[in-house]
Design a protein around this motif. Sequence first.
Motif, short mmCIF file in Angstrom:
data_model
loop_
_atom_site.label_atom_id
_atom_site.label_comp_id
_atom_site.label_asym_id
_atom_site.label_seq_id
_atom_site.Cartn_x
_atom_site.Cartn_y
_atom_site.Cartn_z
N GLY A 44 13.32 10.56 5.67
CA GLY A 44 12.50 11.55 6.34
C GLY A 44 11.37 12.10 5.49
O GLY A 44 10.30 12.46 6.02
N ASN A 45 11.57 12.13 4.19
CA ASN A 45 10.53 12.64 3.29
C ASN A 45 9.27 11.76 3.30
O ASN A 45 8.20 12.21 2.89
CB ASN A 45 11.06 12.74 1.86
N SER A 46 9.42 10.51 3.76
CA SER A 46 8.29 9.57 3.77
C SER A 46 7.59 9.49 5.11
O SER A 46 6.60 8.77 5.26
CB SER A 46 8.78 8.16 3.38
N ALA A 47 8.11 10.22 6.13
CA ALA A 47 7.61 10.07 7.50
C ALA A 47 6.12 10.34 7.60
O ALA A 47 5.37 9.57 8.21
CB ALA A 47 8.38 11.00 8.44
N LYS A 48 5.66 11.44 7.02
CA LYS A 48 4.25 11.79 7.12
C LYS A 48 3.37 10.72 6.49
O LYS A 48 2.37 10.30 7.09
CB LYS A 48 3.99 13.13 6.43
N GLU A 49 3.73 10.25 5.29
CA GLU A 49 2.94 9.24 4.61
C GLU A 49 2.91 7.93 5.41
O GLU A 49 1.85 7.28 5.52
CB GLU A 49 3.49 8.97 3.21
N ILE A 50 4.04 7.57 6.00
CA ILE A 50 4.10 6.33 6.77
C ILE A 50 3.23 6.41 8.02
O ILE A 50 2.50 5.46 8.35
CB ILE A 50 5.57 6.01 7.13
N VAL A 51 3.27 7.53 8.71
CA VAL A 51 2.41 7.70 9.89
C VAL A 51 0.95 7.63 9.49
O VAL A 51 0.12 7.04 10.20
CB VAL A 51 2.74 9.01 10.63
N GLU A 52 0.60 8.23 8.37
CA GLU A 52 -0.78 8.16 7.88
C GLU A 52 -1.20 6.72 7.61
O GLU A 52 -2.33 6.31 7.92
CB GLU A 52 -0.93 9.00 6.61
N ILE A 53 -0.29 5.92 7.05
CA ILE A 53 -0.59 4.50 6.77
C ILE A 53 -0.78 3.75 8.09
O ILE A 53 -1.72 2.95 8.23
CB ILE A 53 0.55 3.86 5.94
N ILE A 54 0.12 3.99 9.05
CA ILE A 54 -0.01 3.32 10.35
C ILE A 54 -1.35 3.65 10.99
O ILE A 54 -2.07 2.75 11.45
CB ILE A 54 1.15 3.73 11.28
N MET A 55 -1.70 4.92 11.02
CA MET A 55 -2.97 5.32 11.65
C MET A 55 -4.16 4.73 10.89
O MET A 55 -5.15 4.30 11.51
CB MET A 55 -3.08 6.83 11.71
N LYS A 56 -4.08 4.69 9.57
CA LYS A 56 -5.17 4.11 8.78
C LYS A 56 -5.38 2.65 9.13
O LYS A 56 -6.52 2.18 9.29
CB LYS A 56 -4.86 4.25 7.29
#
Length: 422
Positions: free
Chosen positions: A310-322
């Motif tokens: 869960g701690n990586s969720a924000k970073e992963i979503v940012e990567i997907i959107m990028k």
Amino acid sequence: MYETLNVYLENGLRILMHKIPRIKTMSCGIWIKQGSKYENDETNGLSHLIEHLIVNTSTSSNSEYKKLIDKITLNGVEYNASTTKETTSFYFTGLTAMLPQCIEALSHIAINNLEFNEENVENEKKVVMQEAVSFYSSFNQIIERTSQALWGNLDIGRIIVGNMDNVKNAKLDSIKEIIKNSYTPENAVLVVVGDIDYEKTLIEIEKHFNAWKDIKTREYEEIVNSEPGIYYNSSNGKNSVISVGIRIPKYDSIKKVNVDMISTILGNPGLESRLTQEIRIKRGLAYTINSFVSYYKDKGTLGFTVVCNGNSAKEIVEIIMKELISVKKHGFTEQEIDMAKKILETKTILSMNNLTYHLKFLGKTYCSDKLFSLENEIRKFQKVKNSALIETMDQYFLDNNLGFAGIGSFNVDEVINSLNFI
């Protein structure tokens, strides 16, 4: 050459027969256009319960059906049933010699298996509720939750296993009302695949299905939620699952092949996909990264899912959107496109050799009032160009088509703030 025969019985039942020469097996099934899409808040889950009740020999009071299923299974025929958002299907696969018995069994399912012992119904409810518990306690629900986020808790956004309280408290009158209004010839499709004789097979179908009374089907008006939204279910545990979803066109759209290509390049479950490279290989943020497409008669869902801490969720979503923003602007390399074409062609050819999959493909497309061939799907893949992929992304990769589903423990507000194409 793709040889098919498409006919109607006088009662409105549509029949599709597809001849595949020189094979010793057949597959046949019936599709009823009744699934969670057609339910409401009080009946959500009953289509799935009805599927169990009708196919199960222990809940049916039809002794002839029980004898027939015993004979069929003793001869090695495999049978199953499935409920989706738009249909309930029942199908058999086995040696060609068993086709007459399987067609007869399908007629019992559609016409005669509609009286249930109340005690057996209560037992089957428990089975269905256990299946629902398994669904709701697993990450497998993320695909359905993505559609729910995109389309709301109605129409194709409704969960197939449904509300457990609805199942637990379901009355026979409610069950029979759904069957009466939906299990009608004009609301059904019968499909037969194999090295079949069209005339003999049709005679067999007419013998067993002509007795099905032509009754008016319930009407349904498509419901569309105006804007996509967010689904989040907080739960404890080491892992979370997140899904970035995009509204996509319906099953028979000419853009479908482009969406399939985009999904494959970005999230095919292999080490070569873009999102796997960015999220797993380069950063080690997750092990499981996938994409999926779910097509329906009038709309569809594309999702990119990741199981992560869960701690990586924000970073992963940012990567997907990028990555989505990047491919929307620049498209893909020729190497990526060629790879996707080979992956999709291989999957399609393997599917053609799986008779049950082939049957289900035809049943789904025919229920959408279209008829596609798997061979023609390959031809479509081969003609896709980068410009067409960019055009499709320009049309659908938009903020007002974007939704999110997540299960686990993470800061959902932070994640949502990362969801935009700006």
